[in-house]
Write an enzyme that holds these catalytic residues in place. Sequence first.
Site, PDB file in Angstrom:
ATOM      1  N   MET A  80       0.821  -1.208   0.000  1.00  0.00           N
ATOM      2  CA  MET A  80       0.000   0.000   0.000  1.00  0.00           C
ATOM      3  C   MET A  80       0.860   1.264   0.000  1.00  0.00           C
ATOM      4  O   MET A  80       2.069   1.220   0.222  1.00  0.00           O
ATOM      5  CB  MET A  80      -0.927   0.000   1.214  1.00  0.00           C
ATOM      6  CG  MET A  80      -1.930  -1.153   1.215  1.00  0.00           C
ATOM      7  SD  MET A  80      -3.055  -1.138   2.627  1.00  0.00           S
ATOM      8  CE  MET A  80      -4.005   0.356   2.270  1.00  0.00           C
ATOM      9  N   ASP A 239      -2.707  -4.755   0.393  1.00  0.00           N
ATOM     10  CA  ASP A 239      -2.310  -6.056   0.930  1.00  0.00           C
ATOM     11  C   ASP A 239      -2.974  -6.375   2.258  1.00  0.00           C
ATOM     12  O   ASP A 239      -3.354  -7.526   2.508  1.00  0.00           O
ATOM     13  CB  ASP A 239      -0.789  -6.171   1.037  1.00  0.00           C
ATOM     14  CG  ASP A 239      -0.128  -5.041   1.818  1.00  0.00           C
ATOM     15  OD1 ASP A 239      -0.839  -4.141   2.319  1.00  0.00           O
ATOM     16  OD2 ASP A 239       1.109  -5.052   1.924  1.00  0.00           O
TER      17      ASP A 239
END
Length: 490
Positions: A80, A239
């Site tokens: 991210m 994720d």
Amino acid sequence: MLLGIDVGTGGTRAVLIDRAGAVVASHSTEHAPIHSEHIGWAEQHPEDWWRAAKSAIAGAIAASGNSGSAIEAVGLTGQMHGCVMLDASGSVIRPALIWCDQRTQPQCDWLTETIGYARLIELTANPALPNFTLTKLLWVREHDPESFTKIAHVFCPKDYIRYKLTGEFAMDMQEASGTLLLDVAHRRWSEEVAGIAGIPMSWLPPLFEGPEICARISDAGASTTGLAAGTPVAAGAGDQGAGAVGMGILKPGSVSATIGTSGVVFASTDKPTMDRLGRLHTFCHAAPGLWHVMGVTNGAGLSLRYFRDTFAPDASYDELSAQAAAIAPGSDGLFWTPYLFGERTPHLDATARAAFVGITASTTRAHFVRAVLEGVAFSLKDTFTLFSELGIPVTAIRLGGGGARGPLWRQIQADVYGHPVDLLEAEEGGAFGAALLAGTGIGIWPSVEAACEATIRIAQTIQPKSAEAMQAAYAEYIKIYPALKDIGRA
């Protein structure tokens, strides 16, 4: 089959599952190392992610013994916060500043002073941190204005892979929550924050819920990966959001503790629950209508890798873990603070530094290894402490990532958290969750919750054995950061 693609920090992983949730095949391809020109800087090139993604997808398809036409839908996840910048032609402008880059504290300070700390949390549910995408954009504007003037599109790592596969710009709500540009409570871009920061709304991609089909594989994407043109692609999640789906963390009280490069303690909530001090992240969940809170340790699995690469390059992780298992809980008073890239939860300190504390003439390599494993767990324990403070329930803890694969680290986590921890039958992390989101998007399951109920099963529960000793050690661990925080800083 369903395909989940995880664009991680160290590499890209493609996982194929069937409708029962069984893993059919998988393949991983490593990325080039993180480029760190200065202390605290961390960059990767998006085109290298695409190279790895093509290899991983083709490898998984080949390993399955099927053709790409057998894949019903694709879901995406990945690291991210990374700031991917494209020009009007869709070309990468410069390497991406990724999640662990810590150079943007001055931009964080400017945002906080300009908007106000409380108002920023009210607008985005989070404070300004160097990890977030917006602060990286502001750094580029100040220090690389030539690149900034070329920007036409901004998104995160896995969204770049979606663009290369489909030609479409899109981002999911959970990923967008980590940009500092999303109104998390209302699940929409914050025009107010973007306007104050000087970021054109035209740069930001359309938003979708995690399971929504937002694109289809293009002819160009098909020709380079072996996927079939027209295959539906779901929005997916970052994720942590996809990993939570893959572990079934959807109901209040369900919590995951995942140790990858970073470490995350993640709890699902049915409404946005905000920490007014900003120590926890509050994001939209990958599942529609849900939110989550999470605490993050920047250098979790990274701590063990750093130690091995620096001090024991010829040893395997299994060898190091076996040595550490011979040391008593508490590492005979040796502690590790895992602040290799500063720290998020609970300190919000980009300049925090890692340290070993308590070395004696009797300290062996095995002590150091065990101290690293315990120090990472202590850092994640900080998030559980905040959950208790904020009244966030914890009824079940599921382990994920590399920290769930070794028996010693699993036991250490149970002892440090003082709570039984569960292992799952198929722990494939974010890629598995992304595949479930894709399957939900095409109607295999009526909801994300139904997808998890149909595919996720507990394999083992580990009970605490040394919780009392670990609680005593944790009481000493939390004294270290305030004692050392002002040492060695200009």
